[in-house]
Scaffold this motif. Structure first.
Motif: not given
Length: 74
Positions: A17-39
């Motif tokens: 859910r966190e990943v998809f909530e960030l996706l709909v905010q137009d975040k890139t895979t790299k940005e999502i990884a950084g925000l969630l502290f995952i690869s």
């Protein structure tokens, strides 16, 4: 009765859910990884797991379906 189970498992895990909530905010895979502290690979895994659960091909189809199901708001 089966269809009336109150403890029905949510479709998405908290992390998906966190990943998809960030996706709909137009975040890139790299940005999502950084925000969630995952690869980035983990982000992609979460996205593909959700696409499999929904039986869709592509992130945007997954987003549309999650919104339709009421799992995600834009």
């Amino acid at each position: 009765m089966k269809g009336n189970d109150q403890s029905a498992k949510p479709l998405l895990t908290n992390r998906e859910r966190e990943v998809f909530e960030l996706l709909v905010q137009d975040k890139t895979t790299k940005e999502i990884a950084g925000l969630l502290f995952i690869s980035e690979k983990t982000v992609r895994n979460h996205i593909s797991n959700v696409m499999q659960k929904l039986g869709v091909k592509g992130r945007s189809q997954a987003v549309v379906e999650l919104v339709r199901l009421g799992e995600l708001t834009i």
